[in-house]
Design an enzyme around this catalytic site. Structure first.
Site, mmCIF file in Angstrom:
data_model
loop_
_atom_site.group_PDB
_atom_site.id
_atom_site.type_symbol
_atom_site.label_atom_id
_atom_site.label_comp_id
_atom_site.label_asym_id
_atom_site.label_seq_id
_atom_site.Cartn_x
_atom_site.Cartn_y
_atom_site.Cartn_z
ATOM 1 N N TYR A 1 20.126 95.356 -25.896
ATOM 2 C CA TYR A 1 19.028 94.518 -26.357
ATOM 3 C C TYR A 1 18.232 95.250 -27.455
ATOM 4 O O TYR A 1 17.854 96.411 -27.284
ATOM 5 C CB TYR A 1 18.134 94.180 -25.157
ATOM 6 C CG TYR A 1 16.890 93.422 -25.525
ATOM 7 C CD1 TYR A 1 16.978 92.135 -26.041
ATOM 8 C CD2 TYR A 1 15.638 93.992 -25.386
ATOM 9 C CE1 TYR A 1 15.833 91.444 -26.390
ATOM 10 C CE2 TYR A 1 14.491 93.302 -25.719
ATOM 11 C CZ TYR A 1 14.591 92.030 -26.238
ATOM 12 O OH TYR A 1 13.471 91.358 -26.590
ATOM 13 N N LYS B 11 14.131 85.745 -18.181
ATOM 14 C CA LYS B 11 15.389 85.050 -18.429
ATOM 15 C C LYS B 11 15.830 84.279 -17.173
ATOM 16 O O LYS B 11 15.183 83.337 -16.804
ATOM 17 C CB LYS B 11 16.433 86.067 -18.901
ATOM 18 C CG LYS B 11 15.890 87.063 -19.963
ATOM 19 C CD LYS B 11 15.499 86.402 -21.269
ATOM 20 C CE LYS B 11 14.724 87.315 -22.222
ATOM 21 N NZ LYS B 11 15.306 88.610 -22.520
HETATM 22 C C1 LIG Z 1 14.873 89.840 -23.100
HETATM 23 C C2 LIG Z 1 15.549 91.080 -22.694
HETATM 24 C C3 LIG Z 1 14.825 92.260 -22.457
HETATM 25 C C4 LIG Z 1 13.322 92.357 -22.683
HETATM 26 O O1 LIG Z 1 12.609 91.585 -21.792
HETATM 27 P P1 LIG Z 1 11.196 90.874 -22.126
HETATM 28 O O2 LIG Z 1 10.911 90.097 -20.901
HETATM 29 O O3 LIG Z 1 11.425 90.026 -23.345
HETATM 30 O O4 LIG Z 1 10.221 91.968 -22.404
HETATM 31 C C5 LIG Z 1 15.526 93.364 -22.027
HETATM 32 N N1 LIG Z 1 16.866 93.331 -21.843
HETATM 33 C C6 LIG Z 1 17.591 92.222 -22.066
HETATM 34 C C7 LIG Z 1 19.058 92.242 -21.838
HETATM 35 C C8 LIG Z 1 16.960 91.056 -22.498
HETATM 36 O O5 LIG Z 1 17.681 89.968 -22.740
#
Ligand SMILES: *Cc1c(COP(=O)(O)O)cnc(C)c1O
Length: 379
Positions: free
Chosen positions: A98, A195
């Site tokens: 990420y 997510k």
């Molecule tokens: C979105 C995401 C993050 C970061 O998370 P946030 O909730 O946006 O701070 C970290 N790792 C992965 C794989 C992600 O998709």
């Protein structure tokens, strides 16, 4: 207990004061004490909140861990893990990950003297050979964002355990429904709860789950000292999301499979990145450590120009052009300019993340409608 039952009942106790079946949103900053130091276990809401407590208990249960900690974002959770380290320490980090994690490691923590080595962890021998006497942490992401690379968690855990190095796994893409890194030997599981856990694109939140009590104390100390704590309303939303995680994931996986195969058979598509294909280099490992292949995939077009990719990205009607993933609605994303723009172009290209790569988060709509939308957009 089976997963479906666990996900619905995780952390849910009727509220002791009223019997409310849903954990109330304890919208309070402090708690009245009977006498100095005499309290009901709650002193100040940065340190403890009952809604957060219910969520943290649920997070532990769904990841087969002993302890859960909720943070105000996924990066807030990652930040807490890196704060376990000291200047001079080294971290082995997956080369494809990420963009925000990469940015934090290189732009924030390198200046505090922590060194990050970018390693292709899909070949576990690369991890073994990158370890030095200063290595304190291995940071994995599997499947990776956005290239869907797979790393063998158990094989890496065998190395880190022997060398007494911490192993943390960003499990955001798989969700606790499909993969449980603690069972495979990891020390810390990290989630962007924004997510799949939240699942409805209405909250930003992060999570850490672990088994070791001393590690939990260290991370809790960082959580309350640095203050990246989520509000009670957001905790309520993630608690609610978790209750349907298993049903949503089932549909994400089913639709993901349909769309991956549909794209692969389309004459204008060059390559589809999805770990469920038997010729995907990580297929055997994915099949071993995941219960299904998830709803994330990426692809490139035969006409590999950036203009053509941009045209497709702007032409979908159901797939919304947006960052993020894991919600019930389908999203389309251009990693090079959106989620992964913080990674230098050279570094991106070296890892296979080209300017024309398109990433999809497959939602739980009707798969035929999704294919129809892609069909008209690809043209
Ligand atoms: C979105 C995401 C993050 C970061 O998370 P946030 O909730 O946006 O701070 C970290 N790792 C992965 C794989 C992600 O998709």
């Amino acid at each position: 207990m089976k997963q479906a039952t666990k996900f619905i009942h995780a952390g849910a106790e009727p509220d002791p004061s009223t019997g409310a079946i849903m954990t109330p949103i304890y919208q309070t900053s402090t708690y009245v004490q009977e006498a100095p130091g005499k309290n009901k276990g709650y002193e100040y809401a940065r340190s403890q909140n009952p809604t957060r407590k219910a969520l943290e208990d649920a997070l532990a249960i769904i990841e087969n861990g002993k302890y859960g900690l909720a943070f105000s974002s996924g990066v807030g959770a990652t930040d807490a893990v890196i704060k376990l380290l000291s200047p001079g320490d080294e971290v082995i980090a997956a080369s494809d990950m990420y963009g925000g994690t990469y940015r934090m490691f290189t732009k924030i923590f390198e200046k505090f003297g922590i060194k990050f080595l970018s390693v292709d962890t899909t070949d576990v021998s690369n991890v073994a050979s990158a370890i030095t006497s200063k290595t304190k942490l291995v940071w994995l992401e599997t499947p990776t964002n956005p290239l869907m690379n797979i790393t063998d968690i158990a094989a890496v855990a065998a190395i880190t355990k022997q060398k007494k190095i911490l192993l943390a796994v960003d499990n955001t893409f798989a969700s606790p429904c499909l993969q449980n890194p603690l069972d495979l030997g990891a020390d810390i599981v990290m989630h962007s709860s924004t997510k799949y856990l939240g699942g409805h694109s209405d909250v930003i939140q992060g999570a850490l789950i672990m088994n070791d009590a001393a590690l939990r104390e260290q991370l809790y100390f960082i959580q309350k000292s640095c203050g990246a704590v989520p509000g009670p309303m957001d905790c309520f939303l993630v608690l609610r999301g978790i209750k349907t995680l298993h049903v949503r994931m089932k549909q994400h996986c089913e639709n993901g499979k349909i769309i991956a195969n549909w794209l692969r058979n389309h004459p204008k598509i060059a390559k589809v990145y999805w770990p469920g294909f038997e010729d995907h280099p990580g297929y055997a490992v994915a099949k071993k450590q995941m219960s299904d292949f998830g709803g994330m995939l990426s692809f490139t077009l035969e006409d590999d120009s950036v203009e053509n990719a941009m045209r497709v990205l702007s032409s979908t009607k159901l797939f919304a052009l947006a960052e993020s993933l894991g919600g019930v609605e389908s999203l389309i994303n251009h990693p090079a300019s959106m989620t992964h723009a913080s990674i230098p172009r050279e570094e991106r290209i070296k890892n296979g993340l080209t300017d024309s790569l398109i990433r999809l988060s497959i939602g739980i709509e009707d798969a035929e409608d999704l294919a129809e939308d892609l069909k008209q957009a690809i043209g």
